[in-house]
Each structure stands twice: as structure tokens, then as C-alpha cells.
Design an enzyme around this catalytic site. Structure first.
Site, PDB file in Angstrom:
ATOM      1  N   ARG A 227       0.842  -1.191   0.000  1.00 18.08           N
ATOM      2  CA  ARG A 227       0.000   0.000   0.000  1.00 18.08           C
ATOM      3  C   ARG A 227       0.887   1.253   0.000  1.00 18.08           C
ATOM      4  NH1 ARG A 227      -3.452  -2.485  -1.839  1.00 18.08           N
ATOM      5  NH2 ARG A 227      -5.586  -2.796  -1.113  1.00 18.08           N
ATOM      6  N   HIS A 275      -1.258   0.190  -9.880  1.00 16.77           N
ATOM      7  CA  HIS A 275      -1.890  -0.775  -8.969  1.00 16.77           C
ATOM      8  C   HIS A 275      -2.339  -2.028  -9.729  1.00 16.77           C
ATOM      9  CE1 HIS A 275      -4.214  -1.174  -4.938  1.00 16.77           C
ATOM     10  NE2 HIS A 275      -3.998  -2.371  -5.455  1.00 16.77           N
TER      11      HIS A 275
HETATM   12  P1  NDP Z   1      -1.568 -10.985   4.744  1.00 21.46           P
HETATM   13  O1  NDP Z   1      -2.516 -10.463   5.741  1.00 21.46           O
HETATM   14  O2  NDP Z   1      -1.585 -12.428   4.403  1.00 21.46           O
HETATM   15  O3  NDP Z   1      -0.086 -10.629   5.233  1.00 21.46           O
HETATM   16  C1  NDP Z   1       0.250  -9.401   5.787  1.00 21.46           C
HETATM   17  C2  NDP Z   1       1.669  -9.463   6.290  1.00 21.46           C
HETATM   18  O4  NDP Z   1       2.023  -8.173   6.800  1.00 21.46           O
HETATM   19  C3  NDP Z   1       1.855 -10.454   7.448  1.00 21.46           C
HETATM   20  O5  NDP Z   1       3.084 -11.115   7.326  1.00 21.46           O
HETATM   21  C4  NDP Z   1       1.861  -9.545   8.676  1.00 21.46           C
HETATM   22  O6  NDP Z   1       2.606 -10.042   9.777  1.00 21.46           O
HETATM   23  C5  NDP Z   1       2.564  -8.335   8.110  1.00 21.46           C
HETATM   24  N1  NDP Z   1       2.273  -7.151   8.920  1.00 21.46           N
HETATM   25  C6  NDP Z   1       1.101  -6.514   9.096  1.00 21.46           C
HETATM   26  N2  NDP Z   1       1.244  -5.480   9.956  1.00 21.46           N
HETATM   27  C7  NDP Z   1       2.542  -5.472  10.312  1.00 21.46           C
HETATM   28  C8  NDP Z   1       3.311  -4.671  11.176  1.00 21.46           C
HETATM   29  N3  NDP Z   1       2.761  -3.653  11.856  1.00 21.46           N
HETATM   30  N4  NDP Z   1       4.600  -4.942  11.329  1.00 21.46           N
HETATM   31  C9  NDP Z   1       5.156  -5.982  10.662  1.00 21.46           C
HETATM   32  N5  NDP Z   1       4.499  -6.797   9.821  1.00 21.46           N
HETATM   33  C10 NDP Z   1       3.202  -6.538   9.656  1.00 21.46           C
HETATM   34  O7  NDP Z   1      -1.754 -10.099   3.446  1.00 21.46           O
HETATM   35  P2  NDP Z   1      -1.424 -10.465   1.942  1.00 21.46           P
HETATM   36  O8  NDP Z   1      -0.059 -11.021   1.866  1.00 21.46           O
HETATM   37  O9  NDP Z   1      -2.536 -11.246   1.362  1.00 21.46           O
HETATM   38  O10 NDP Z   1      -1.465  -9.002   1.270  1.00 21.46           O
HETATM   39  C11 NDP Z   1      -0.596  -7.981   1.687  1.00 21.46           C
HETATM   40  C12 NDP Z   1      -1.030  -6.644   1.101  1.00 21.46           C
HETATM   41  O11 NDP Z   1      -0.717  -6.576  -0.271  1.00 21.46           O
HETATM   42  C13 NDP Z   1      -2.541  -6.374   1.131  1.00 21.46           C
HETATM   43  O12 NDP Z   1      -2.952  -5.933   2.400  1.00 21.46           O
HETATM   44  C14 NDP Z   1      -2.691  -5.313   0.081  1.00 21.46           C
HETATM   45  O13 NDP Z   1      -2.553  -4.065   0.704  1.00 21.46           O
HETATM   46  C15 NDP Z   1      -1.515  -5.541  -0.849  1.00 21.46           C
HETATM   47  N6  NDP Z   1      -1.925  -5.977  -2.192  1.00 21.46           N
HETATM   48  C16 NDP Z   1      -1.540  -5.249  -3.276  1.00 21.46           C
HETATM   49  C17 NDP Z   1      -1.862  -5.654  -4.539  1.00 21.46           C
HETATM   50  C18 NDP Z   1      -1.384  -4.902  -5.734  1.00 21.46           C
HETATM   51  O14 NDP Z   1      -1.794  -5.212  -6.839  1.00 21.46           O
HETATM   52  N7  NDP Z   1      -0.509  -3.944  -5.592  1.00 21.46           N
HETATM   53  C19 NDP Z   1      -2.647  -6.859  -4.778  1.00 21.46           C
HETATM   54  C20 NDP Z   1      -2.977  -7.557  -3.582  1.00 21.46           C
HETATM   55  C21 NDP Z   1      -2.626  -7.125  -2.347  1.00 21.46           C
HETATM   56  P3  NDP Z   1       2.184 -11.415  10.506  1.00 21.46           P
HETATM   57  O15 NDP Z   1       2.587 -12.512   9.548  1.00 21.46           O
HETATM   58  O16 NDP Z   1       2.993 -11.419  11.734  1.00 21.46           O
HETATM   59  O17 NDP Z   1       0.708 -11.353  10.736  1.00 21.46           O
HETATM   60  C1  OXD Z   2      -5.333  -5.131  -3.410  1.00 20.23           C
HETATM   61  C2  OXD Z   2      -5.684  -5.998  -4.490  1.00 20.23           C
HETATM   62  O1  OXD Z   2      -5.741  -5.360  -2.284  1.00 20.23           O
HETATM   63  O2  OXD Z   2      -5.619  -5.515  -5.628  1.00 20.23           O
HETATM   64  O3  OXD Z   2      -4.618  -4.190  -3.683  1.00 20.23           O
HETATM   65  O4  OXD Z   2      -5.979  -7.162  -4.268  1.00 20.23           O
END
Ligand code: NDP
Ligand code: OXD
Length: 312
Positions: A227, A275
């Protein structure tokens, strides 16, 4: 019969109805604004950036499925009832797409591709000699569903991999784990190519700023696909301009779309994509929603429900 209340304000959205009809024979797929009446019986919302206040007007909604892995586009609406389950997308198509994009961009940064493209435009036969992959330290910020998929894609190339997450992870061959604020600086200090894959929460906002990015080795680069709120863009530009960082690929922004007059578009060390690092694919997403609705209707806990206290 399952009722899906669909909300997506984008061209090309017609692909969703057939995907749901294939995954859920007999589904009633209602594209906004034709959502019918809240008295029509139980329904599930499937939405990206629903209008503020809309979900709360339909108390018949049993759960909101996010069209993406991030849910900030839903939780920005304060009127959504606190006990309404919000379910994050985590289908195989999304993981594959992110792994492809991150593999491509890590290779681009490792192999100096942006500089090669500039050299071509200038008709400059500039030969650059990259390190072996095993000597390039890639660090993934966020080791969730997508971070793990990216690590799996990068591993066979031999990169020196690390990941940072909120909670401690079990030891794993080929990847060094860091967790929590106390290990953040060490993670940054060992990272040549950083991949941002964190959700947007108060804790992750502004995490990459002039102080933290300055801890990265000279000539490090940044790929942000999580993000936009993660990175302070003024600080990023300052560190690119003073030569501390060598490049950045930005797929996400705090304000999207990025304004046409934003100077970032023309920065020679920044690559911008709109994005699209991973796009939710109708077939696998419809199957994922179908499976999760099946769980709800069987009285089971659905997968990947947003934990509102931690914000993801
Ligand atoms: P998950 O919820 O599976 O994973 C999130 C990860 O972030 C976890 O490892 C979590 O830690 C870590 N995390 C969250 N908060 C913190 C923090 N404060 N400090 C350290 N680590 C933290 O999400 P996804 O992998 O499915 O997706 C991640 C993000 O990717 C989405 O939220 C979205 O914003 C973005 N995204 C972007 C896309 C794009 O096209 N650009 C497409 C899809 C998603 P822990 O393992 O300890 O819980
Ligand atoms: C996001 C997605 O969360 O595209 O960014 O899945």
C-alpha cells in the site's frame, strides 16, 4: 439460492457475472445499483471501494468479500457494522500474479534494467555488470499470503532472502526471518532490494521514511506493491536524488490514481505502475468466494476474515 451484491466501478467488470455463474450455478448476481431491497433475504457483498454508507443500508448482508487482498477500501467507511465479517481475497490467482510481478521487478532492479532502458533511449552502449543473485539481499516486508508466494518464486534464483513480519515465524531454509519493531532496523540494514507487501494500518503508515530508508545499504532499491501509505514519497525522492537509493518501483499510492501532474511520473529513478502488481482473477476469486460462503453456510469460520483489532 445465493445472492451476491456486486460493487465495482471500473470498465471491464462484465467478466465477473459469468465467473460467479460458473462457480455457483443458480447464483443471483446483482450488479450495483440493482441490489434490490434489504428485505429480499440474506446476501453477500462482493465489492471494491463501495460507496460510503452503502453496505450499512443493507442489513441483510451476511459478510462483505473484498475484491482485493487489502480491505482499506472497505474499512474507510465508518458506517459498516462492527460485527459484520469482512473477508480478504486470498485466492491462488492473486498469489501467482504477485509472485510474477515481484520476480520481474526484483530482476529488473538486480539487472539494472531501468538504467539499460535509459541508456537505450540515449543511444548509449552502456555495459553494466550486476552481482550474482546469491550476493543480492532481497528483503520482503510482510510475510503473509503474498509475501510467502513471492519468496517461493525468488528462492530458485538463489537470492539471499529475508522477510519481516509482525509476529515471529518458525525457522525456514533459505530465508532469514525478522519480526517486530525491534528487528526492523537490522532487516533494513541487510536489504539491497526491498519488496513492500504490507497492509495499510496505522502501524505501517510512513514506516519507510528518511530515517529508516537511510539505514538501507547505499544503492539499495525499493519495490512497493503493498500500500502507498508505507512510503513517505518526499523522503524517497530525496534519497534517490542524493544517490543513497538507486531506484524504486511504485505500484501503489496513498492517493490513487496518481495525479497526471505529479512529478513522480517523470523521475528517472522511479518506475510507476497503476496498482496492477496483482489483479484479482475472476475464475479463481469466484471459486474462493464460493468456498468461503459454503463455510459460512455450514456454520464454520470463513477463511481470511479481517481482524479489526490488528487492521488486516
Ligand atoms: P496478509 O494479511 O496475508 O499478510 C500481511 C503481512 O504483513 C503479514 O506477514 C503480517 O505479519 C505483516 N504485517 C502486518 N502489519 C505489520 C506490522 N505492523 N509490522 C510488521 N508486519 C506486519 O496479506 P497479503 O499477503 O494477502 O497481502 C498484503 C497486502 O498486499 C494487502 O494488504 C494489500 O494491501 C496488498 N496488495 C496489493 C496488490 C497490488 O496489486 N498492488 C494486490 C494484492 C494485495 P504477521 O505474519 O505477523 O501477521
Ligand atoms: C489489493 C488488491 O488489495 O488488488 O490491492 O488485491
Amino acid at each position: 439460492m445465493t445472492r451476491i451484491l456486486f460493487y465495482l466501478d471500473e470498465p471491464g467488470k462484465d467478466v465477473w457475472r459469468p465467473a460467479f455463474e460458473a462457480a455457483m450455478p443458480g447464483v443471483e448476481f446483482l450488479d450495483y445499483p440493482d441490489w434490490g431491497s434489504p428485505d429480499d433475504g440474506p446476501a453477500y457483498a462482493f465489492a471494491w471501494e463501495p460507496e460510503l454508507g452503502l453496505i450499512a443500508k443493507y442489513p441483510n448482508i451476511r459478510a462483505v468479500f473484498s475484491l482485493g487482498a487489502g480491505v482499506d477500501h472497505i474499512t474507510r467507511d465508518p458506517s459498516i457494522p462492527a460485527d459484520l465479517p469482512i473477508i480478504r481475497m486470498s485466492d491462488d490467482g492473486l498469489k501467482e500474479g504477485m509472485a510474477e510481478f515481484v520476480l520481474m521487478t526484483v530482476l529488473m532492479h538486480h539487472r539494472y534494467m531501468p538504467r539499460m532502458m535509459t541508456a537505450q533511449r540515449n543511444r548509449n552502449w552502456q555495459r553494466l555488470f550486476p552481482k550474482r543473485a546469491r550476493n543480492v539481499r532481497v528483503g520482503i516486508l510482510g510475510y503473509g499470503a503474498l509475501g510467502i508466494a513471492c519468496a517461493q518464486a525468488l528462492k530458485p534464483l538463489g537470492y539471499e532472502l529475508a522477510a519481516w513480519s509482525r509476529t515471529t515465524k518458525p525457522a525456514e531454509a533459505g530465508i532469514q526471518h525478522f519480526a517486530g519493531t525491534e528487528q526492523f532496523n537490522d532487516f533494513l540494514a541487510r536489504t539491497d532490494i526491498l519488496v513492500g507487501l504490507l497492509p495499510s494500518t496505522p502501524e505501517t503508515t510512513g514506516l519507510l521514511n528518511k530515517d529508516t530508508m537511510a539505514l538501507m545499504p547505499k544503492h539499495a532499491s525499493i519495490i512497493n506493491v503493498g500500500r502507498g501509505t508505507l512510503v513517505d514519497l518526499d523522503d524517497l525522492v530525496a534519497l534517490l536524488d542524493n544517490g543513497h537509493l538507486s531506484g524504486a518501483t511504485l505500484d501503489v499510492f496513498a492517493e490513487e490514481p496518481l495525479a497526471a501532474d505529479n512529478p513522480l511520473w517523470n523521475h528517472e529513478k522511479i518506475n510507476i505502475t497503476p496498482h496492477i502488481a496483482s489483479i484479482t482473477r475472476p475464475e479463481t476469486a469466484a471459486e474462493y468466494v464460493t468456498k468461503n460462503i459454503g463455510r459460512i453456510e455450514a456454520g464454520l469460520q470463513p477463511e481470511n476474515v479481517l481482524d479489526r483489532a490488528r487492521g488486516y
